[in-house]
Design a protein around this motif. Structure first.
Motif, PDB file in Angstrom:
ATOM      1  N   GLY B  18       0.664  -1.185   0.032  1.00 43.38           N
ATOM      2  CA  GLY B  18      -0.019   0.302  -0.025  1.00 43.38           C
ATOM      3  C   GLY B  18       0.884   1.108  -0.170  1.00 43.38           C
ATOM      4  O   GLY B  18       0.396   2.358  -0.527  1.00 43.38           O
ATOM      5  N   CYS B  19       2.146   1.201   0.677  1.00 39.53           N
ATOM      6  CA  CYS B  19       2.880   2.408   0.454  1.00 39.53           C
ATOM      7  C   CYS B  19       3.712   2.518  -0.629  1.00 39.53           C
ATOM      8  O   CYS B  19       4.434   3.632  -0.791  1.00 39.53           O
ATOM      9  CB  CYS B  19       3.903   2.289   1.862  1.00 39.53           C
ATOM     10  N   GLN B  20       3.738   1.823  -1.396  1.00 40.19           N
ATOM     11  CA  GLN B  20       4.319   2.078  -3.021  1.00 40.19           C
ATOM     12  C   GLN B  20       3.724   3.249  -3.579  1.00 40.19           C
ATOM     13  O   GLN B  20       2.406   3.452  -3.730  1.00 40.19           O
ATOM     14  CB  GLN B  20       4.143   0.840  -3.683  1.00 40.19           C
ATOM     15  N   PRO B  21       4.760   4.238  -4.155  1.00 38.87           N
ATOM     16  CA  PRO B  21       4.102   5.245  -4.662  1.00 38.87           C
ATOM     17  C   PRO B  21       3.533   4.760  -6.065  1.00 38.87           C
ATOM     18  O   PRO B  21       4.036   3.928  -6.598  1.00 38.87           O
ATOM     19  CB  PRO B  21       5.326   6.193  -5.127  1.00 38.87           C
ATOM     20  N   PRO B  22       2.356   5.486  -6.338  1.00 40.54           N
ATOM     21  CA  PRO B  22       1.639   5.288  -7.682  1.00 40.54           C
ATOM     22  C   PRO B  22       2.779   5.489  -8.975  1.00 40.54           C
ATOM     23  O   PRO B  22       3.288   6.674  -8.629  1.00 40.54           O
ATOM     24  CB  PRO B  22       0.400   5.871  -7.614  1.00 40.54           C
ATOM     25  N   GLU B  23       2.453   4.826 -10.045  1.00 44.92           N
ATOM     26  CA  GLU B  23       3.458   5.058 -11.113  1.00 44.92           C
ATOM     27  C   GLU B  23       2.515   5.902 -12.041  1.00 44.92           C
ATOM     28  O   GLU B  23       2.934   6.965 -12.727  1.00 44.92           O
ATOM     29  CB  GLU B  23       3.695   3.752 -11.907  1.00 44.92           C
ATOM     30  N   GLN B  24       1.251   5.750 -11.931  1.00 42.24           N
ATOM     31  CA  GLN B  24       0.440   6.663 -12.757  1.00 42.24           C
ATOM     32  C   GLN B  24      -0.535   7.071 -11.988  1.00 42.24           C
ATOM     33  O   GLN B  24      -1.098   6.809 -10.687  1.00 42.24           O
ATOM     34  CB  GLN B  24      -0.395   5.527 -13.702  1.00 42.24           C
ATOM     35  N   ALA B  25      -1.231   8.400 -12.167  1.00 37.97           N
ATOM     36  CA  ALA B  25      -2.396   9.285 -11.601  1.00 37.97           C
ATOM     37  C   ALA B  25      -3.386   8.993 -12.443  1.00 37.97           C
ATOM     38  O   ALA B  25      -3.356   9.792 -13.290  1.00 37.97           O
ATOM     39  CB  ALA B  25      -1.812  10.415 -10.780  1.00 37.97           C
ATOM     40  N   GLY B  26      -4.512   8.385 -12.113  1.00 32.32           N
ATOM     41  CA  GLY B  26      -5.557   8.410 -12.852  1.00 32.32           C
ATOM     42  C   GLY B  26      -5.398   8.158 -14.309  1.00 32.32           C
ATOM     43  O   GLY B  26      -5.782   8.964 -15.061  1.00 32.32           O
ATOM     44  N   GLY B  27      -4.367   7.303 -14.474  1.00 31.59           N
ATOM     45  CA  GLY B  27      -4.127   6.816 -15.968  1.00 31.59           C
ATOM     46  C   GLY B  27      -3.229   7.943 -16.709  1.00 31.59           C
ATOM     47  O   GLY B  27      -2.966   7.556 -17.917  1.00 31.59           O
ATOM     48  N   VAL B  28      -2.696   8.775 -16.092  1.00 30.01           N
ATOM     49  CA  VAL B  28      -1.691   9.768 -16.612  1.00 30.01           C
ATOM     50  C   VAL B  28      -0.448   9.630 -16.105  1.00 30.01           C
ATOM     51  O   VAL B  28       0.025   9.620 -15.036  1.00 30.01           O
ATOM     52  CB  VAL B  28      -2.171  11.431 -16.479  1.00 30.01           C
ATOM     53  N   THR B  29       0.547   9.547 -17.135  1.00 31.28           N
ATOM     54  CA  THR B  29       2.002   9.312 -16.816  1.00 31.28           C
ATOM     55  C   THR B  29       2.617  10.659 -16.573  1.00 31.28           C
ATOM     56  O   THR B  29       2.204  11.569 -16.781  1.00 31.28           O
ATOM     57  CB  THR B  29       2.705   8.556 -17.891  1.00 31.28           C
ATOM     58  N   GLN B  30       3.741  10.497 -15.594  1.00 28.05           N
ATOM     59  CA  GLN B  30       4.467  11.622 -15.125  1.00 28.05           C
ATOM     60  C   GLN B  30       4.972  12.239 -16.583  1.00 28.05           C
ATOM     61  O   GLN B  30       5.030  13.590 -16.660  1.00 28.05           O
ATOM     62  CB  GLN B  30       5.634  11.274 -14.482  1.00 28.05           C
ATOM     63  N   ALA B  31       5.388  11.554 -17.718  1.00 32.06           N
ATOM     64  CA  ALA B  31       5.724  12.359 -18.763  1.00 32.06           C
ATOM     65  C   ALA B  31       4.690  13.118 -19.357  1.00 32.06           C
ATOM     66  O   ALA B  31       4.857  14.078 -19.870  1.00 32.06           O
ATOM     67  CB  ALA B  31       6.186  11.238 -19.918  1.00 32.06           C
ATOM     68  N   GLN B  32       3.367  12.569 -19.443  1.00 36.56           N
ATOM     69  CA  GLN B  32       2.265  13.282 -20.091  1.00 36.56           C
ATOM     70  C   GLN B  32       2.082  14.475 -19.129  1.00 36.56           C
ATOM     71  O   GLN B  32       1.633  15.475 -19.824  1.00 36.56           O
ATOM     72  CB  GLN B  32       1.049  12.511 -20.010  1.00 36.56           C
ATOM     73  N   LEU B  33       2.220  14.392 -17.837  1.00 36.19           N
ATOM     74  CA  LEU B  33       1.835  15.748 -16.976  1.00 36.19           C
ATOM     75  C   LEU B  33       3.015  16.931 -17.380  1.00 36.19           C
ATOM     76  O   LEU B  33       2.980  17.862 -17.425  1.00 36.19           O
ATOM     77  CB  LEU B  33       2.009  15.253 -15.558  1.00 36.19           C
ATOM     78  N   ASP B  34       4.163  16.275 -17.349  1.00 35.36           N
ATOM     79  CA  ASP B  34       5.221  17.282 -17.698  1.00 35.36           C
ATOM     80  C   ASP B  34       4.984  17.945 -19.024  1.00 35.36           C
ATOM     81  O   ASP B  34       5.037  19.159 -19.438  1.00 35.36           O
ATOM     82  CB  ASP B  34       6.566  16.476 -17.778  1.00 35.36           C
ATOM     83  N   LEU B  36       2.161  18.430 -20.513  1.00 26.47           N
ATOM     84  CA  LEU B  36       0.955  19.356 -20.035  1.00 26.47           C
ATOM     85  C   LEU B  36       1.468  20.702 -19.647  1.00 26.47           C
ATOM     86  O   LEU B  36       0.916  21.867 -19.963  1.00 26.47           O
ATOM     87  CB  LEU B  36       0.088  18.403 -19.486  1.00 26.47           C
ATOM     88  N   LYS B  37       2.490  20.614 -18.735  1.00 25.74           N
ATOM     89  CA  LYS B  37       2.770  21.642 -17.880  1.00 25.74           C
ATOM     90  C   LYS B  37       3.504  22.439 -18.920  1.00 25.74           C
ATOM     91  O   LYS B  37       3.368  23.759 -19.021  1.00 25.74           O
ATOM     92  CB  LYS B  37       3.943  21.377 -16.902  1.00 25.74           C
ATOM     93  N   THR B  38       4.535  21.893 -19.798  1.00 23.99           N
ATOM     94  CA  THR B  38       5.106  22.617 -20.954  1.00 23.99           C
ATOM     95  C   THR B  38       4.281  23.604 -21.816  1.00 23.99           C
ATOM     96  O   THR B  38       4.578  24.798 -22.106  1.00 23.99           O
ATOM     97  CB  THR B  38       5.977  21.808 -21.690  1.00 23.99           C
ATOM     98  N   GLN B  39       3.154  22.896 -22.277  1.00 21.50           N
ATOM     99  CA  GLN B  39       1.995  23.536 -23.074  1.00 21.50           C
ATOM    100  C   GLN B  39       1.342  24.385 -22.309  1.00 21.50           C
ATOM    101  O   GLN B  39       1.063  25.696 -22.940  1.00 21.50           O
ATOM    102  CB  GLN B  39       1.121  22.418 -23.378  1.00 21.50           C
ATOM    103  N   ILE B  40       1.020  24.451 -20.861  1.00 17.87           N
ATOM    104  CA  ILE B  40       0.364  25.425 -20.274  1.00 17.87           C
ATOM    105  C   ILE B  40       1.283  26.774 -20.103  1.00 17.87           C
ATOM    106  O   ILE B  40       0.876  27.942 -20.287  1.00 17.87           O
ATOM    107  CB  ILE B  40      -0.189  25.059 -18.840  1.00 17.87           C
TER     108      ILE B  40
END
Lengths: 259, 92
Positions: B18-34, B36-40
């Protein structure tokens, strides 16, 4: 028995000591002011109040600052307000508040007429009493010294607010100017713009608010005789102009807080 | 005793999992979030540029209105209650 007596004596002495401790009565600061920073700042000053721990500053009834050093006896008020107050405090005790009234004098729905109006009884000038109340005044020789502004639609294609010194020959030497505030709500204007862009001839529009800068001695901003104000043109119908005016009685101060 | 030991092992295992960090948040990968951040950030920069251009345009428009439409200039002195001529406007 002796121990009981000693205890009674000690208790009595303690009660007397507590009961005799004088209550601190704080004097109300006696506040004076000067206007600085081209009319943007009101510098409040008072004499140090003995026994005070410091001072509270209020703007329109709301405590906005605390001075926790009793030897500091000036405060630069930069937040425009109608009423500033200063009180001294010591612990939980607070003195009465000294008040500095910065409320502009408001004159609502005053009707004046453009210079082209043929009725000589219709005032085309605007003047202020010593108390700051605005009134319409006819542009005739006896009134020339009192004129502050003229509503001129005779020498301009549209209604224009002019200064008495903007004519040849002049009506008087006052350089009374105006500047479009770019707003329509009278109460929105809480401080007039600093001098620099005001004009001796300002075209007027209905439902517009204007800053007024009365440079009475035509020497730029000072606190000798200059006054600021604001004016809303409620309507212009032909030569008839209805205005609401507020006049800051404190010389040189640009604050114009009305409610 | 054995049951208790087994239960403790299960709890320990669940805690670790249970304490393992999630690799994905709601099906979105960290690369996708990065991405999105660049686009914003890019969009933010574009909005700033548009705001600057709009301010400049507003200034030009106001100057044009003041010069050609608002003041209307003075007209030839006409008989009036004042009977005076108007001097050029002064700033102050």
């Amino acid at each position: 028995m002796k121990r009981l007596l000693a205890l009674a004596v000690s208790l009595t002495a303690l009660l007397i000591l507590i009961g005799c401790e004088g209550e601190v009565t704080l004097e109300t600061p006696s506040v004076t002011y000067t206007v600085t920073d081209n009319g943007a700042t009101l510098r409040l000053s008072w004499i140090e109040i003995s026994d005070a721990d410091g001072y509270y500053i209020y703007a329109d009834g709301v405590a906005i600052d605390t001075i926790d050093d009793p030897s500091v006896t000036t405060y630069d008020a930069t937040q425009p307000a109608a009423i500033y107050e200063v009180s001294a405090y010591a612990g939980e005790d607070e003195s009465d508040k000294a008040t500095v009234d910065c409320t502009p004098v408001k004159t609502s729905n005053l009707t004046v007429y453009g210079l082209s109006d043929p009725d000589t009884t219709h005032p085309s000038g605007l003047a202020f009493t010593n108390d700051g109340v605005a009134y319409g005044i006819s542009v005739k020789q006896a009134n020339y010294p009192d004129l502050d502004y003229i509503f001129d639609d005779a020498n301009f294609t549209t209604m224009t607010l002019t200064s008495p010194n903007s004519y040849s020959p002049v009506y008087n030497d006052k350089k009374d100017m105006a500047l479009d505030a770019q707003v329509t709500s009278f109460d929105t204007v809480t401080i007039a713009d600093a001098p620099g862009n005001y004009s001796t001839q300002t075209t007027l529009s209905s439902n517009a608010v204007y800053y007024l800068f009365m440079d009475q001695d035509d020497d730029g901003w000072d606190t000798d005789s200059d006054h600021f104000g604001k004016m809303k043109v409620e309507s212009i119908s032909g030569s008839t102009v209805t205005i609401t005016v507020a006049y800051q009685p404190i010389t040189g101060l640009r604050w114009l807080v009305t409610k | 005793m054995k049951k208790i030991a087994a239960l403790l092992v299960i709890v320990f295992a669940l805690t670790i999992v249970g304490c393992q960090p999630p690799e994905q948040a709601g099906g979105v990968t960290q690369a996708q979030l990065d991405s999105l951040k660049t686009q914003i950030q890019s969009l933010q920069s574009q909005v700033d540029n548009i705001q600057t251009a709009l301010d400049s345009l507003t200034t030009l428009y106001n100057a044009h209105i003041d010069k050609f439409h608002k003041r209307g200039g003075t007209k030839a002195p006409a008989p009036s209650k004042g009977g005076r001529t108007v001097k050029p406007p002064e700033k102050g």
